[in-house]
Enzyme design. Structure first.
Site, PDB file in Angstrom:
ATOM      1  N   TYR A  54      -3.629  47.981  78.445  1.00  0.00           N
ATOM      2  CA  TYR A  54      -4.162  46.612  78.342  1.00  0.00           C
ATOM      3  C   TYR A  54      -3.062  45.578  78.083  1.00  0.00           C
ATOM      4  O   TYR A  54      -3.304  44.372  78.127  1.00  0.00           O
ATOM      5  CB  TYR A  54      -5.246  46.510  77.256  1.00  0.00           C
ATOM      6  CG  TYR A  54      -6.441  47.433  77.477  1.00  0.00           C
ATOM      7  CD1 TYR A  54      -6.661  48.035  78.716  1.00  0.00           C
ATOM      8  CD2 TYR A  54      -7.346  47.709  76.450  1.00  0.00           C
ATOM      9  CE1 TYR A  54      -7.732  48.893  78.913  1.00  0.00           C
ATOM     10  CE2 TYR A  54      -8.433  48.558  76.652  1.00  0.00           C
ATOM     11  CZ  TYR A  54      -8.611  49.145  77.884  1.00  0.00           C
ATOM     12  OH  TYR A  54      -9.681  49.989  78.084  1.00  0.00           O
ATOM     13  N   LYS A  83      -5.112  54.359  73.834  1.00  0.00           N
ATOM     14  CA  LYS A  83      -5.327  55.350  74.900  1.00  0.00           C
ATOM     15  C   LYS A  83      -4.014  55.707  75.599  1.00  0.00           C
ATOM     16  O   LYS A  83      -3.191  54.819  75.872  1.00  0.00           O
ATOM     17  CB  LYS A  83      -6.318  54.812  75.951  1.00  0.00           C
ATOM     18  CG  LYS A  83      -7.640  54.325  75.362  1.00  0.00           C
ATOM     19  CD  LYS A  83      -8.670  53.959  76.417  1.00  0.00           C
ATOM     20  CE  LYS A  83      -9.878  53.284  75.779  1.00  0.00           C
ATOM     21  NZ  LYS A  83      -9.725  51.830  75.629  1.00  0.00           N
ATOM     22  N   HIS A 116      -6.775  58.304  78.607  1.00  0.00           N
ATOM     23  CA  HIS A 116      -7.487  57.202  79.271  1.00  0.00           C
ATOM     24  C   HIS A 116      -8.289  57.682  80.499  1.00  0.00           C
ATOM     25  O   HIS A 116      -9.418  57.268  80.721  1.00  0.00           O
ATOM     26  CB  HIS A 116      -6.468  56.132  79.685  1.00  0.00           C
ATOM     27  CG  HIS A 116      -7.049  54.767  79.808  1.00  0.00           C
ATOM     28  ND1 HIS A 116      -6.372  53.635  79.450  1.00  0.00           N
ATOM     29  CD2 HIS A 116      -8.247  54.329  80.255  1.00  0.00           C
ATOM     30  CE1 HIS A 116      -7.128  52.573  79.673  1.00  0.00           C
ATOM     31  NE2 HIS A 116      -8.272  52.974  80.164  1.00  0.00           N
ATOM     32  N   SER A 222     -18.083  48.794  79.592  1.00  0.00           N
ATOM     33  CA  SER A 222     -18.733  47.916  80.578  1.00  0.00           C
ATOM     34  C   SER A 222     -20.254  47.925  80.399  1.00  0.00           C
ATOM     35  O   SER A 222     -21.014  48.084  81.363  1.00  0.00           O
ATOM     36  CB  SER A 222     -18.342  48.294  82.009  1.00  0.00           C
ATOM     37  OG  SER A 222     -16.947  48.189  82.203  1.00  0.00           O
ATOM     38  N   SER A 223     -20.676  47.732  79.153  1.00  0.00           N
ATOM     39  CA  SER A 223     -22.111  47.738  78.833  1.00  0.00           C
ATOM     40  C   SER A 223     -22.904  46.718  79.630  1.00  0.00           C
ATOM     41  O   SER A 223     -24.104  46.885  79.834  1.00  0.00           O
ATOM     42  CB  SER A 223     -22.315  47.406  77.348  1.00  0.00           C
ATOM     43  OG  SER A 223     -21.855  48.451  76.556  1.00  0.00           O
ATOM     44  N   LYS A 278     -16.579  43.177  75.303  1.00  0.00           N
ATOM     45  CA  LYS A 278     -15.428  42.274  75.185  1.00  0.00           C
ATOM     46  C   LYS A 278     -15.918  40.838  75.318  1.00  0.00           C
ATOM     47  O   LYS A 278     -16.687  40.516  76.232  1.00  0.00           O
ATOM     48  CB  LYS A 278     -14.424  42.599  76.296  1.00  0.00           C
ATOM     49  CG  LYS A 278     -13.254  41.662  76.341  1.00  0.00           C
ATOM     50  CD  LYS A 278     -13.173  41.001  77.705  1.00  0.00           C
ATOM     51  CE  LYS A 278     -12.444  39.705  77.644  1.00  0.00           C
ATOM     52  NZ  LYS A 278     -12.445  39.007  78.942  1.00  0.00           N
ATOM     53  N   SER A 279     -15.520  40.007  74.397  1.00  0.00           N
ATOM     54  CA  SER A 279     -15.787  38.575  74.534  1.00  0.00           C
ATOM     55  C   SER A 279     -14.697  37.803  73.809  1.00  0.00           C
ATOM     56  O   SER A 279     -14.140  38.281  72.830  1.00  0.00           O
ATOM     57  CB  SER A 279     -17.149  38.214  73.934  1.00  0.00           C
ATOM     58  OG  SER A 279     -17.319  36.808  74.024  1.00  0.00           O
ATOM     59  N   ARG A 284     -20.505  34.452  71.047  1.00  0.00           N
ATOM     60  CA  ARG A 284     -20.897  35.713  71.689  1.00  0.00           C
ATOM     61  C   ARG A 284     -20.457  36.932  70.878  1.00  0.00           C
ATOM     62  O   ARG A 284     -21.140  37.958  70.878  1.00  0.00           O
ATOM     63  CB  ARG A 284     -20.295  35.788  73.096  1.00  0.00           C
ATOM     64  CG  ARG A 284     -21.051  34.944  74.096  1.00  0.00           C
ATOM     65  CD  ARG A 284     -20.390  35.060  75.457  1.00  0.00           C
ATOM     66  NE  ARG A 284     -21.162  34.394  76.487  1.00  0.00           N
ATOM     67  CZ  ARG A 284     -20.748  34.283  77.744  1.00  0.00           C
ATOM     68  NH1 ARG A 284     -19.567  34.783  78.104  1.00  0.00           N
ATOM     69  NH2 ARG A 284     -21.491  33.671  78.628  1.00  0.00           N
ATOM     70  N   LEU A 285     -19.307  36.814  70.206  1.00  0.00           N
ATOM     71  CA  LEU A 285     -18.858  37.929  69.365  1.00  0.00           C
ATOM     72  C   LEU A 285     -19.923  38.241  68.317  1.00  0.00           C
ATOM     73  O   LEU A 285     -20.279  39.400  68.094  1.00  0.00           O
ATOM     74  CB  LEU A 285     -17.538  37.591  68.659  1.00  0.00           C
ATOM     75  CG  LEU A 285     -16.246  37.618  69.477  1.00  0.00           C
ATOM     76  CD1 LEU A 285     -15.084  37.102  68.641  1.00  0.00           C
ATOM     77  CD2 LEU A 285     -15.939  39.022  69.986  1.00  0.00           C
ATOM     78  N   LYS A 286     -20.435  37.187  67.686  1.00  0.00           N
ATOM     79  CA  LYS A 286     -21.480  37.363  66.650  1.00  0.00           C
ATOM     80  C   LYS A 286     -22.742  37.934  67.279  1.00  0.00           C
ATOM     81  O   LYS A 286     -23.350  38.860  66.762  1.00  0.00           O
ATOM     82  CB  LYS A 286     -21.819  36.003  66.021  1.00  0.00           C
ATOM     83  CG  LYS A 286     -20.805  35.557  64.996  1.00  0.00           C
ATOM     84  CD  LYS A 286     -21.394  34.411  64.150  1.00  0.00           C
ATOM     85  CE  LYS A 286     -20.301  33.784  63.322  1.00  0.00           C
ATOM     86  NZ  LYS A 286     -20.104  32.358  63.510  1.00  0.00           N
TER      87      LYS A 286
END
Ligand code: NAD
Length: 327
Positions: A54, A83, A116, A222-223, A278-279, A284-286
């Site tokens: 990453y 990873k 990974h 990737s939910s 991921k945000s 959005r994190l909350k």
């Protein structure tokens, strides 16, 4: 999947806690990563899903150090994940690769260290290029060189990381059922976690059942399905609508006065699967972390299960067509 009640962390076989909701760090640009990690820890995240590939481990570590210095969190309260990249599968490169990631994060152990992908690429000296990416020369269309590293040798080297105290739990990612079964036949230290693409369009029920039978905890990546694969897997994305707009998800969200994102995440966490959305946006994190406050009915979970269409966005062949035959 088995229906389990909500909780905010599970216990890995080592006895370590592993949160049900964490923060994914793929595609987080270096300039924003320290602040994001710091903010996420402040909000309450305790699982940071990083990787050498990453290209932001130094910055993620800076965010962690700041949060620790300010007393927001103690190192040992955070599950830090990295990873092993595909070019470091040869047994003699595993420890150095792990130590490089540890130095970048500025921590002396990882809570979870994954392989990974079960794809071995030819070694690239970190002095030449780091992280090395996919092609041997680092250019987008450069040669893709495979390496003859049998996975059992890589795994033995991963086990040594635990013995050395560099890693508390070793784990696997992007493995199919057959590979998991093979690994279980020889692993002295069993994989603690299996991280795979998992969302309502690709529910992976058989793989989850297999992992559960082996006491391997599952983490979904990737939910949100297609959302993070725009521009990479557009041919698969064309076959479906956004999960956020799907009437089943939107209907359940409305009933619970929740967002579609929370419903998608809760569908996984309520079944005991960890999510790592991921945000970069604080709101959005909350919102994502609070998915665990929802309580979906078994009927709602089953309705979401029915959306499974075997749609896989994280297909290595979509990233590079030359990888399609190994996927
Ligand atoms: P994701 O499903 O987390 O989706 C991220 C996208 O969703 C971003 O565009 C973000 O802006 C958007 N988003 C986030 N919260 C939202 C909300 N509440 N409402 C609407 N949109 C929202 O995708 P991902 O990044 O692919 O997966 C999560 C993490 O999984 C990665 O960051 C990485 O850590 C890990 N991962 C691992 C692998 C692997 O090979 N092991 C592969 C892919 C991802």
């Amino acid at each position: 999947m088995t229906f389990v009640s909500a909780s905010n962390s599970i216990k890995l076989p080592s006895g370590d806690s592993y949160p049900l909701t964490g923060l994914g760090l793929w595609k987080v640009p270096q300039h924003a990563c320290a602040e994001l990690v710091y903010t996420a820890l402040k909000i309450g995240y305790r699982l940071l899903d990083g990787a050498a590939d990453y290209d932001n481990e130094v910055q993620a570590g800076e965010g962690l150090i700041r949060a620790v210095k300010e007393g927001i969190v103690k190192r040992e309260e955070v599950t830090i994940v990295s990873k092993l990249w595909n070019t470091y599968h040869a047994a003699e490169h595993v420890e150095a690769a792990c130590r490089r990631s540890l130095e970048d994060w500025k921590v002396d152990y990882f809570d979870v260290y994954y392989v990974h992908m079960p794809i071995s690429l030819k070694y690239v000296d970190p002095k030449v290029r780091y992280p090395p990416g996919w092609s041997y020369d680092g250019t987008p269309t450069g040669p893709l060189e495979l390496e003859d590293s049998p996975f059992h040798k890589t795994w033995e080297a991963m086990e040594k990381l635990v013995t050395l105290g560099l890693v508390r739990n070793i784990a696997i990612s992007n493995m199919s059922g057959g590979l998991v079964m093979d690994l279980m036949r020889y692993a002295r230290i069993k994989p603690a976690v299996l991280q795979v693409e998992l969302h309502p369009y690709h529910a992976q029920q058989n793989l989850v059942r297999l992992a559960q039978a082996f006491n391997i905890h599952v983490t979904a990546y990737s939910s949100f399905g297609p959302t993070s694969w725009v521009g990479i897997s557009d041919n698969v994305i064309a076959k479906c609508e956004s999960l956020f707009d799907h009437s089943v998800i939107a209907g359940i969200a409305q009933k619970h006065n929740a967002t579609a994102a929370q419903v998608v995440l809760r569908w996984a966490t309520q079944q005991g699967v960890t999510v790592i959305p991921k945000s970069s946006d604080e709101k959005r994190l909350k919102e994502n972390l609070e998915n665990e406050l929802l309580s979906l009915t078994e009927g709602e979970i089953k309705a979401i299960d029915k959306l499974d269409a075997g749609l896989r966005f994280a297909d290595p062949g979509a990233i590079d067509p030359r990888l399609a035959m190994y996927a």
